[in-house]
Design a protein around this motif. Structure first.
Motif, PDB file in Angstrom:
ATOM      1  N   SER A 314      24.874  50.137  42.059  1.00  0.00           N
ATOM      2  CA  SER A 314      24.902  48.915  42.879  1.00  0.00           C
ATOM      3  C   SER A 314      25.004  47.653  42.018  1.00  0.00           C
ATOM      4  N   HIS A 315      24.484  47.711  40.790  1.00  0.00           N
ATOM      5  CA  HIS A 315      24.573  46.536  39.916  1.00  0.00           C
ATOM      6  C   HIS A 315      26.035  46.240  39.573  1.00  0.00           C
ATOM      7  N   THR A 317      28.673  47.236  41.328  1.00  0.00           N
ATOM      8  CA  THR A 317      29.354  46.812  42.565  1.00  0.00           C
ATOM      9  C   THR A 317      29.114  45.324  42.787  1.00  0.00           C
ATOM     10  N   HIS A 318      27.875  44.907  42.583  1.00  0.00           N
ATOM     11  CA  HIS A 318      27.535  43.495  42.782  1.00  0.00           C
ATOM     12  C   HIS A 318      28.324  42.611  41.801  1.00  0.00           C
ATOM     13  N   THR A 321      32.142  42.596  42.643  1.00  0.00           N
ATOM     14  CA  THR A 321      32.444  41.867  43.880  1.00  0.00           C
ATOM     15  C   THR A 321      32.312  40.370  43.628  1.00  0.00           C
ATOM     16  N   GLU A 322      31.278  40.009  42.910  1.00  0.00           N
ATOM     17  CA  GLU A 322      31.048  38.599  42.557  1.00  0.00           C
ATOM     18  C   GLU A 322      32.226  38.029  41.747  1.00  0.00           C
TER      19      GLU A 322
END
Ligand code: SAM
Length: 344
Positions: A314-315, A317-318, A321-322
């Protein structure tokens, strides 16, 4: 409580036993035991090995006997004298000359990682890498510390190179990358992963971009005849990132703090052709960070020597995406390193 304590103590003993095995293998590699046994036409006595390697007879005999006990060296006793010979596994992974050799990885662990881990207590107390205490080098300049001499640079590059001998194919086949025709491996070091990619996708052009001294060393020491990849000198933080369809970031994100990674990913997004993407290769933690144990260890290792750490999917992905990427896909390979693909 006594029983629990005894169980804990015996576990520590077990781990110490494993550490002793590692030290025995590391020392044998450094001394050149496996190369000598491979080159020798016949089994050798401890006296002969000691003469060839310039060691004490007693010391080498004890070391060889441990290597026999852990089945890395064979022994045959003839008229009371032990004669030692190499095993297939030692010839394949521990001798310097084998194409699958892990020799450089072992030497780097022995001479760099172990001294850093000796200062783990301070790393945990301070939350900082231990380059200054261990090697007398500024803690913020992580690659100046890693590349503190030409010899150290070669050792580090050898270490990076050997990983992809084992895991490279799994990374480049984790996703179908056929449509990405121009690929840049940012911080691609010796070019080992880039070569795996070029082998799997022969119609793509693959370029390694790394710091000038690294590129020069790669070309001098790691280039292959009829090399399938190109090299370009650059600095992915300070310089320009050339346009391409796909960027590889293998073991880059785990080196740096979040703001630097975000800056880098935004730069990559700007340079990336529409429809292109970024492929990240890292060891992924479980989402709740309760394992895999090896990745938790890698993260401690990042603490002792870099600004970074290992993360759960998830890190990434974050971050991606950012930075503007979409369609983030994660592939756990089952090996030491996993793959994440995101598209522009
Ligand atoms: N990607 C390679 C691999 O997985 O084997 C090497 C990973 S190594 C941990 C980090 C790499 O980033 C090194 O090759 C280093 O020289 C390179 N690097 C560090 N800072 C850089 C910069 N500012 N610009 C380009 N490359 C850099």
């Amino acid at each position: 409580r006594c029983v629990e304590f005894a169980v804990e103590l015996s576990r520590t003993g077990l781990h110490l036993r494993q550490a002793f095995f590692c030290w025995a293998i590391f020392s044998a590699c450094e001394l050149g035991v496996f190369d000598l046994l491979l080159q020798s036409q016949k089994p050798m006595s401890a006296v002969e090995v000691a003469q060839k390697l310039g060691t004490s007879e007693d010391g080498i005999e004890r070391l060889l006997d441990v290597l026999v006990a852990i089945e890395i060296v064979d022994v045959e006793v003839v008229q009371g004298t032990a004669f030692y010979s190499s095993t297939d596994v030692a010839n394949l992974y521990l001798a310097k000359t084998s194409p699958k050799s892990l020799h450089d990885l072992i030497i780097y662990n022995s001479q760099t990682i172990y001294p850093l881990w000796n200062n783990l207590v301070d790393a945990v107390r301070e939350g900082k890498n231990q380059n200054e205490k261990t090697f007398g080098l500024p803690s913020e300049e992580i690659f100046s510390a890693i590349y503190r001499s030409e010899e150290e640079m070669l050792k580090f590059m050898g270490l990076m190179n050997s990983t992809w001998v084992i895991d490279g194919h799994d990374i480049v086949t984790a996703f179908d990358l056929t449509n990405f025709k121009t690929v840049i491996d940012l911080g691609g070091c010796s070019g080992a992963l880039a070569r795996e990619l070029a082998k799997e996708y022969p119609s793509s052009t693959v370029t390694v971009l790394d710091l000038p001294a690294v590129v020069q060393t790669a070309q001098q020491h790691f280039a292959q005849q009829d090399d399938t990849i190109c090299f370009q000198e650059g600095d992915f933080f300070e310089g320009e990132i050339p346009p391409a369809d796909l960027y590889i970031l293998a073991r880059i994100i785990h080196d740096w703090k979040e703001e630097k990674n975000l800056k880098l990913l935004k730069k990559i997004h700007t340079a990336c052709h529409p429809g292109g993407g970024v492929l990240i290769a890292e060891a992924l933690l479980f989402e709740n960070s309760r394992g895999p144990t090896m990745v938790q260890m890698f993260s401690l290792n990042m603490l002792v020597q870099t600004e970074g750490k290992e993360h759960p999917p998830s890190h990434y992905t974050h971050l991606l995406t950012e930075a503007g990427f979409r369609d983030v896909q994660v592939c756990r390979t089952g090996k030491s390193y996993d793959a994440i693909l995101a598209l522009k």
